[in-house]
Design an enzyme around this catalytic site. Sequence first.
Site, PDB file in Angstrom:
ATOM      1  N   SER A 163      68.571  25.471 -34.460  1.00 43.44           N
ATOM      2  CA  SER A 163      69.979  25.324 -34.771  1.00 43.44           C
ATOM      3  C   SER A 163      70.218  23.814 -34.846  1.00 43.44           C
ATOM      4  O   SER A 163      69.985  23.105 -33.867  1.00 43.44           O
ATOM      5  CB  SER A 163      70.795  25.958 -33.637  1.00 43.44           C
ATOM      6  OG  SER A 163      72.136  26.113 -34.020  1.00 43.44           O
ATOM      7  N   GLU A 164      70.669  23.321 -35.994  1.00 44.51           N
ATOM      8  CA  GLU A 164      70.645  21.864 -36.177  1.00 44.51           C
ATOM      9  C   GLU A 164      71.623  21.103 -35.286  1.00 44.51           C
ATOM     10  O   GLU A 164      71.526  19.890 -35.146  1.00 44.51           O
ATOM     11  CB  GLU A 164      70.830  21.468 -37.651  1.00 44.51           C
ATOM     12  CG  GLU A 164      72.197  21.712 -38.252  1.00 44.51           C
ATOM     13  CD  GLU A 164      72.261  23.035 -38.988  1.00 44.51           C
ATOM     14  OE1 GLU A 164      71.506  23.964 -38.637  1.00 44.51           O
ATOM     15  OE2 GLU A 164      73.076  23.146 -39.916  1.00 44.51           O
ATOM     16  N   ASN A 165      72.559  21.825 -34.665  1.00 49.97           N
ATOM     17  CA  ASN A 165      73.433  21.137 -33.712  1.00 49.97           C
ATOM     18  C   ASN A 165      72.723  20.825 -32.398  1.00 49.97           C
ATOM     19  O   ASN A 165      73.296  20.172 -31.536  1.00 49.97           O
ATOM     20  CB  ASN A 165      74.709  21.942 -33.467  1.00 49.97           C
ATOM     21  CG  ASN A 165      74.444  23.355 -32.999  1.00 49.97           C
ATOM     22  OD1 ASN A 165      73.526  24.013 -33.478  1.00 49.97           O
ATOM     23  ND2 ASN A 165      75.222  23.817 -32.058  1.00 49.97           N
TER      24      ASN A 165
ATOM     25  N   SER B 146      67.063  16.491 -33.441  1.00 48.73           N
ATOM     26  CA  SER B 146      67.209  17.676 -34.277  1.00 48.73           C
ATOM     27  C   SER B 146      66.861  17.378 -35.736  1.00 48.73           C
ATOM     28  O   SER B 146      66.143  18.139 -36.386  1.00 48.73           O
ATOM     29  CB  SER B 146      68.651  18.195 -34.185  1.00 48.73           C
ATOM     30  OG  SER B 146      68.748  19.457 -34.772  1.00 48.73           O
TER      31      SER B 146
END
Lengths: 219, 218
Positions: free
Chosen positions: A48-50, A90
């Site tokens: 999840s890129e967050n 990330s």
Amino acid sequence: MDKDKIKEIIAKRVAKELKDGDIVNLGIGLPTLVANYIPEGVNILFQSENGFVGLGPAPKAGEEDPYIVNAGGQPVTILPGGAFFDSATSFGIIRGGHVDVTVLGALQVDEEGNLANWMIPGKMVPGMGGAMDLVVGAKKVIIAMEHTVKGNHKILKKCTLPLTAAKQVDMIVTEMGVMEIADNGIVLKEINPEFTVEQVQEATEAKLIIADDLKEMEV
Amino acid sequence: MAKVVTIEEAISHVKDGMTIMVGGFLSCGTPHKLVDALVERGVKDLTLICNDSGFVDSGVGKLVVNKQIKKLIASHVGTNKETGRQMNAGEMEVVLVPQGTLAERIRAAGAGLGGILTPTGVGTVVEEGKRKIEIDGKEYLLELPLRADVALLFGQTVDKAGNIVYYGATRNFNTIMATAADVVIVEAGNLVEVGEIDPNNVVTPGLFIDYIAVGGDR
């Protein structure tokens, strides 16, 4: 075909592209559904890129944690073995080629593998978020989308909207079939038996190359 | 040395016309109490650097609604209709930056780098006006450092030396922004004594922090 059926066909087919051990980033919307159809015995580490890997299913009602949300801000869970990190790490993971597959939606995609999915000038300018990095950095880029929008072509000879990235798309999965971007154009590899090759071509602006071993898409 | 202050005291360091960075991703990991205090004070003409512009009723989106932002530098603004409205009406300048590039530009500023080279944005409108540099046959964009006068962060657990331990997905831009502003303020969810955080678990070392604002969300 109703919308839910279309989404299911697409998500199911994309899920088959994922291999055991893959690190995968799913875009918000339709791509998120892919997680529901991972074949048994295939272990995927979702990113999840967050800021984490080990993205798990949505929590039960009442068990949401406001600090554990996906990149769309929706409550999710993190599985044992997962890890949290900051945005620099990330996107280091993303740009650094550590993500095996990214699955995204598109406004337009063309025969050179160009993708437009972040703005419609004068109408909708939400921003690119992490999409530009994901499309450039992931080893394999799969576009999961409906074949047309309101009867208009989305798979074009040349994108007319501002690009998200140039020449990065590897595969397109729609309710009509599975296409791969090759050096000489878009190759139709699988077709939904509910459609004829002519119908798929009619719904596609780019001239399709029909694979010699064109298969039936499992739906 | 980090100093423990109230939310109000901390936010008094933000003045009209300043550039501020605010941590958080769609309001998760945003220092909500500091943002609310900034709305209350009504400081104007700010340049805001943030991943996104939050929502009309949550996070930095409140600053947009209250018309305190002159210029916004973010990767995504689609969740806040007011941002789009002000952008289209020419009331606020919006610069969209790919998320990974935004993170690295801030990191570069904090790490003393003159810029970074990224393949992201090559062949798109993002490359306009930027230097393209070829390394081993591959094209990259030169992206310049991005720093601020004040950074507003959120830390779940903060000791009185300013060391921060985060929780869940709240690290996002907080850790990077901690390094890239003249004045760095962390809103502490829980303030603990020095020694209560094991040095092995510290994510943001206290040396980056100027003010610890107490009374934050937990």
